[in-house]
Design a protein around this motif. Structure first.
Motif, short mmCIF file in Angstrom:
data_model
loop_
_atom_site.label_atom_id
_atom_site.label_comp_id
_atom_site.label_asym_id
_atom_site.label_seq_id
_atom_site.Cartn_x
_atom_site.Cartn_y
_atom_site.Cartn_z
N TRP A 1 0.81 -1.21 0.00
CA TRP A 1 0.00 0.00 0.00
C TRP A 1 0.84 1.27 0.00
CZ3 TRP A 1 -4.45 -1.15 -1.72
CH2 TRP A 1 -4.95 -2.43 -1.50
N LYS A 2 2.14 1.13 -0.21
CA LYS A 2 3.03 2.29 -0.27
C LYS A 2 3.23 2.72 -1.73
CE LYS A 2 5.66 1.37 3.90
NZ LYS A 2 6.95 0.97 4.45
N PRO A 3 3.48 4.03 -1.95
CA PRO A 3 3.79 4.48 -3.31
C PRO A 3 5.05 3.78 -3.84
CG PRO A 3 3.29 6.35 -1.89
CD PRO A 3 3.39 5.13 -1.00
N ILE A 4 5.06 3.52 -5.13
CA ILE A 4 6.17 2.78 -5.73
C ILE A 4 7.39 3.65 -6.02
CG2 ILE A 4 4.90 0.80 -6.59
CD1 ILE A 4 4.45 2.22 -9.21
N GLY A 5 7.22 4.95 -6.05
CA GLY A 5 8.37 5.84 -6.10
C GLY A 5 8.76 6.33 -7.47
N PRO A 6 9.77 7.23 -7.50
CA PRO A 6 10.15 7.96 -8.71
C PRO A 6 10.68 7.09 -9.85
CG PRO A 6 11.67 8.43 -6.92
CD PRO A 6 10.55 7.64 -6.34
N LYS A 7 11.16 5.90 -9.58
CA LYS A 7 11.64 5.04 -10.68
C LYS A 7 10.50 4.61 -11.60
CE LYS A 7 11.63 1.45 -7.30
NZ LYS A 7 12.25 1.48 -6.06
N PHE A 8 9.24 4.89 -11.16
CA PHE A 8 8.07 4.58 -11.98
C PHE A 8 7.49 5.84 -12.65
CE2 PHE A 8 8.46 0.81 -9.43
CZ PHE A 8 8.16 -0.19 -10.34
N ASN A 9 8.30 6.90 -12.67
CA ASN A 9 7.97 8.14 -13.38
C ASN A 9 6.60 8.69 -13.00
OD1 ASN A 9 10.50 7.93 -14.68
ND2 ASN A 9 9.62 6.47 -16.11
N ALA A 10 5.71 8.85 -13.97
CA ALA A 10 4.41 9.47 -13.72
C ALA A 10 3.54 8.65 -12.77
CB ALA A 10 3.68 9.68 -15.05
N PHE A 11 3.90 7.41 -12.54
CA PHE A 11 3.11 6.53 -11.67
C PHE A 11 3.70 6.41 -10.27
CE2 PHE A 11 2.60 5.17 -16.08
CZ PHE A 11 1.24 5.39 -16.22
N ALA A 12 4.62 7.30 -9.94
CA ALA A 12 5.36 7.25 -8.67
C ALA A 12 4.44 7.19 -7.46
CB ALA A 12 6.30 8.45 -8.56
N GLU A 13 3.31 7.85 -7.50
CA GLU A 13 2.40 7.88 -6.35
C GLU A 13 1.48 6.67 -6.28
OE1 GLU A 13 2.68 10.01 -3.78
OE2 GLU A 13 4.46 10.66 -4.90
N ASN A 14 1.47 5.86 -7.34
CA ASN A 14 0.67 4.63 -7.30
C ASN A 14 1.28 3.67 -6.28
OD1 ASN A 14 -0.48 5.90 -9.51
ND2 ASN A 14 -0.60 4.03 -10.71
N THR A 15 0.45 2.79 -5.76
CA THR A 15 0.94 1.80 -4.79
C THR A 15 1.43 0.54 -5.51
OG1 THR A 15 -1.18 0.68 -4.55
CG2 THR A 15 -0.78 2.60 -3.10
N THR A 16 2.09 -0.31 -4.76
CA THR A 16 2.50 -1.61 -5.31
C THR A 16 1.29 -2.38 -5.79
OG1 THR A 16 4.46 -1.67 -3.91
CG2 THR A 16 3.67 -3.78 -4.75
N THR A 17 0.20 -2.30 -5.05
CA THR A 17 -1.04 -2.98 -5.46
C THR A 17 -1.51 -2.47 -6.81
OG1 THR A 17 -1.65 -3.37 -3.15
CG2 THR A 17 -3.43 -3.51 -4.79
N ASP A 18 -1.46 -1.14 -7.02
CA ASP A 18 -1.83 -0.57 -8.31
C ASP A 18 -0.95 -1.14 -9.43
OD1 ASP A 18 -3.74 1.19 -7.13
OD2 ASP A 18 -2.18 2.70 -6.78
N LEU A 19 0.35 -1.21 -9.17
CA LEU A 19 1.29 -1.73 -10.18
C LEU A 19 1.00 -3.19 -10.49
CD1 LEU A 19 3.89 -1.41 -11.91
CD2 LEU A 19 5.13 -2.27 -9.90
N VAL A 20 0.78 -3.99 -9.46
CA VAL A 20 0.52 -5.42 -9.67
C VAL A 20 -0.77 -5.62 -10.45
CG1 VAL A 20 0.09 -7.62 -8.49
CG2 VAL A 20 1.93 -6.11 -7.69
N LEU A 21 -1.78 -4.79 -10.19
CA LEU A 21 -3.01 -4.86 -10.97
C LEU A 21 -2.76 -4.48 -12.43
CD1 LEU A 21 -5.55 -3.42 -8.41
CD2 LEU A 21 -5.62 -5.71 -9.42
N HIS A 22 -1.91 -3.48 -12.65
CA HIS A 22 -1.57 -3.09 -14.03
C HIS A 22 -0.86 -4.24 -14.75
CE1 HIS A 22 -0.13 -0.91 -17.48
NE2 HIS A 22 1.11 -1.25 -17.17
N VAL A 23 0.10 -4.86 -14.09
CA VAL A 23 0.81 -5.99 -14.70
C VAL A 23 -0.16 -7.14 -14.98
CG1 VAL A 23 2.59 -7.75 -14.31
CG2 VAL A 23 3.06 -5.35 -13.76
N LEU A 24 -1.05 -7.42 -14.05
CA LEU A 24 -2.05 -8.47 -14.26
C LEU A 24 -2.92 -8.15 -15.47
CD1 LEU A 24 -3.39 -11.10 -13.34
CD2 LEU A 24 -4.80 -9.72 -11.78
N ASP A 25 -3.30 -6.89 -15.64
CA ASP A 25 -4.09 -6.49 -16.80
C ASP A 25 -3.31 -6.72 -18.10
OD1 ASP A 25 -6.25 -5.10 -18.27
OD2 ASP A 25 -4.71 -3.56 -18.52
#
Length: 180
Positions: A133-157
């Motif tokens: 539930w923490k933000p994934i950070g600047p290495k993810f550019n415009a998605f830096a404020e997204n959480t790990t859960t958001d990223l994992v859902l994106h990858v699953l999609d």
């Protein structure tokens, strides 16, 4: 592991099992079949001996019209997604296309996907509950404020929809006349 993480891993595993089953019996001509005049695929570089992915693997701006991706491109894109996002999330390392060794044959493609899926999935199991539930950070550019859960859902999609598109291309291939 928290219930959200457990549910996401189960969903990944269901998509993985379905895709792996759909790859059974795939031939090299089918893997590299270009179903339209303008396609994105993997192309063999005679100079380096490597297979290179068109369109920056989906990371760059898409042309208009967008080329139709081949099975090879879609498998390359899925594996690259696992590798790139996995390295950023677990290893704090940004990759380039030179870091990926794309598969030139159908057999190598299954191995390529398996290697990168395992890396992604095993990395997810190492995350502590708070990390989801923490933000994934600047290495993810415009998605830096997204959480790990958001990223994992994106990858699953990405994994789910490209896997489904691979299935459609496999369904079309034998009905396309003589595609070789």
């Amino acid at each position: 592991m928290n219930r959200t993480a457990d549910a996401l891993l189960k969903a990944h595993d269901l998509v993985w099992a379905r895709l792996l089953a759909r790859l059974e019996g795939m031939t090299d001509p089918e893997y590299l079949w270009e179903p339209a005049p303008i396609t994105w695929t993997l192309r063999h570089d005679g100079t380096t001996g490597r297979w290179l992915i068109d369109g920056e693997g989906g990371g760059g701006p898409a042309p208009d019209p967008v080329p139709i991706p081949t099975i090879a491109w879609r498998i390359g894109h899925i594996g690259l997604t696992f590798l790139d996002f996995g390295n950023r999330l677990f290893a704090d390392h940004l990759i380039t296309l030179d870091d990926a060794t794309f598969a030139g044959t159908a057999t190598e493609a299954a191995d390529f996907l398996t290697t990168h899926y395992r890396y992604w999935r095993e990395g997810l199991t190492t995350l502590d509950d708070s990390r989801w539930w923490k933000p994934i950070g600047p290495k993810f550019n415009a998605f830096a404020e997204n959480t790990t859960t958001d990223l994992v859902l994106h990858v699953l999609d990405e994994f789910t929809h490209h896997g489904a598109e691979i299935g459609v291309l496999r369904d079309l291939y034998p009905h396309w006349g003589n595609p070789a």
